[in-house]
Design an enzyme around this catalytic site. Structure first.
Site, PDB file in Angstrom:
ATOM      1  N   LYS A  97       0.868  -1.058  -0.065  1.00  0.00           N
ATOM      2  CA  LYS A  97      -0.018   0.011   0.050  1.00  0.00           C
ATOM      3  C   LYS A  97       0.872   1.118   0.050  1.00  0.00           C
ATOM      4  CE  LYS A  97      -3.819   2.199   2.374  1.00  0.00           C
ATOM      5  NZ  LYS A  97      -5.055   1.829   3.505  1.00  0.00           N
ATOM      6  N   SER A  99      -9.463   2.995   1.790  1.00  0.00           N
ATOM      7  CA  SER A  99      -8.224   3.356   1.160  1.00  0.00           C
ATOM      8  C   SER A  99      -7.361   2.430   0.544  1.00  0.00           C
ATOM      9  CB  SER A  99      -7.550   4.296   1.998  1.00  0.00           C
ATOM     10  OG  SER A  99      -6.951   3.619   3.042  1.00  0.00           O
ATOM     11  N   SER A 105     -11.108   0.985   5.598  1.00  0.00           N
ATOM     12  CA  SER A 105     -10.482   0.843   4.436  1.00  0.00           C
ATOM     13  C   SER A 105      -9.724  -0.486   4.283  1.00  0.00           C
ATOM     14  CB  SER A 105      -8.916   1.892   4.620  1.00  0.00           C
ATOM     15  OG  SER A 105      -9.301   3.165   4.762  1.00  0.00           O
TER      16      SER A 105
END
Length: 473
Positions: A81, A156, A180
């Protein structure tokens, strides 16, 4: 052959590499080929290092040939990420302020995953500073949903979820404050676990004593998610709230008889949230699956009074602490929703913050009582199906206006504030072919139970086996 390799379960893929039925070089190259074919349409992986990944794969094969002991993720490619620090590879946080930022150290979870044998191939897309559950930013643009390229992949950890679903990587890391890990898993028909706070320690961080945001794993199956958790989890003496249980306890068969399990179902968190009728239409029939597995299902919800204020207050406070200086020096470089959330934090008083912490105490005690009567809580992961990629967030849900970029995420963030493990598992598709996940919640620190329940539901339904209808370029 590329597609065959890229859609193997991570547990199976790792076993084949250890048995030398597949080489790490074959596996990495297959995923690089798949990325080249598919990712231009998705925009899930925003930084790629094919040369470094190929060299690392060759070294992984040499270690195995020499009879060296290897880790449980040996040879598995992963794109981290883009909010997680990676030494020598840019970490942009989706912000033009960090577009060229190259850290000189790895984040703890990155270090643990690589030490377990995973091979870094790149980074996955995120919203700006991971703010919001729709992945778009001014550096790389938006990530699209592999089941419908006109739709959002969530966020996210949206790049991570889209990359998993499309076969660009077999496992994915992420983080979750308000959903997320769970929302993008629901949107992309994969599995995402928000672990109990402290299960996966986080370094570096300025919030060693905070528990609202947690790192966690994603996978295409519950077993793959548990495999990644097994190397992410475990204590660290630098993290005062890290749980002492070793991560290896999650590297076990997840099969369990659910007979007699007491399951509570809440379609709208006790009337606190609007839910799209399409989401309800997918989730309601899944209750029969749990009954057929021997569970006793009834409608109930823990007392969530004060959860809304507690989450929003503590989130705004953390945004002010973490990004307040950035706002002061570069306001024009931040998206309006982010500016609003930081300024919400600046307006807080000491009494506001104290009230939020007191509410979490009450919520925890109420949760203990709830889980003395029930073993599992089921709820929607997201209140909506994947929405149009051009939108920042859904404007209305079931006729109710959504005023901020947070409003539509209540089904996830009202659970976040409780401190329980929460798992998003594929639960089916709408008539338009859009994925919907179900949220499985158990008592704090019972992450293994959460995974076991999810694995049983997954085995009984097979919803996660439906691949996206992508065409290659």
């Amino acid at each position: 052959m590329t597609d065959d390799i890229c859609h193997l379960d991570a547990t199976d893929l790792a076993a084949r590499i250890r048995r030398r039925e597949l080489s790490a070089r074959e596996v990495v190259q297959a995923h690089l080929d798949r990325i080249a074919q598919v990712d231009p349409a998705l925009n899930a992986i925003v930084t790629l290092d094919p040369e470094g990944a190929t060299a690392a794969a060759a070294e992984a094969d040499r270690q195995l040939a020499r009879g060296r002991a290897v880790g449980p993720l040996h040879g598995l490619p992963i794109a981290f990420k883009d909010t997680h620090l990676t030494r020598g590879m840019r970490t942009t946080h989706g912000s033009p302020l960090f577009a060229d930022h190259v850290p000189d150290t790895d984040e703890l979870l990155v270090e643990r995953i690589q030490n377990a044998g995973a091979i870094r191939i790149g980074k996955t897309n995120v919203p700006e500073f991971a703010a919001g559950s729709h992945t778009f930013n001014p550096v790389f643009g938006a990530t699209r949903n592999p089941y419908d390229l006109s739709r959002s992949a969530g966020g996210s950890s949206g790049g991570a979820a889209a990359a998993l679903a499309a076969g660009l990587q077999p496992i994915a890391d992420g983080s979750d404050m308000g959903g997320s890990l769970r929302n993008p898993a629901s949107f992309c028909n994969v599995v995402g676990l928000r672990p109990t706070p402290g299960r996966v320690p986080s370094l570096p961080t300025t919030g060693l004593w905070e528990t609202l945001a947690v790192p966690g794993p994603m996978g295409r199956t519950v077993a793959d998610t548990a495999l990644l958790l097994s190397v992410m989890a475990g204590p660290d003496p630098r993290c005062p709230l890290s749980l002492q249980d070793p991560g290896e306890e999650f590297r076990v068969p997840l099969g369990r008889d659910l007979g007699g399990l007491r399951v509570a179902w809440t379609p709208d968190l006790g009337g606190r949230i609007p839910v799209d009728p399409d989401v309800r239409a997918v989730l309601e029939p899944q209750l029969k699956v749990f009954r057929d597995l021997g569970c006793r299902v009834e409608q109930d919800c823990p007392d969530l009074d004060g959860a809304e204020d507690a989450f929003r207050t503590l989130r705004a406070h953390e945004f002010d602490l973490g990004l307040g200086e950035t706002l002061d020096r570069a306001r024009e470089s931040l998206k309006p929703s982010l500016v609003w959330n930081i300024e919400e934090g600046r307006r807080l008083t000491r009494n506001d913050i104290a009230r939020a912490h007191a509410a979490r105490v009450r919520l925890h005690l109420g949760l203990v009582d709830f889980f003395s009567r029930h073993d599992v809580l089921l709820a929607p992961v997201s209140q909506v199906v994947p929405f149009e990629v051009e939108l920042e967030y859904p404007q209305r849900i079931a006729g109710q206006e959504q005023h901020t970029y947070l409003d539509w995420m209540r089904s996830a963030y009202l659970i976040s504030v409780l401190g329980s493990p929460a798992l998003s598992v594929p639960a089916g598709f709408t008539s338009a072919g859009l994925p919907v996940g179900i949220q499985i919640v158990t008592a704090p620190r019972t992450d293994l139970t959460t995974l076991q329940v999810g694995a049983a539901f997954e085995a009984a339904t097979g919803h996660g086996r439906r691949r996206p209808p992508l065409t290659t370029r």
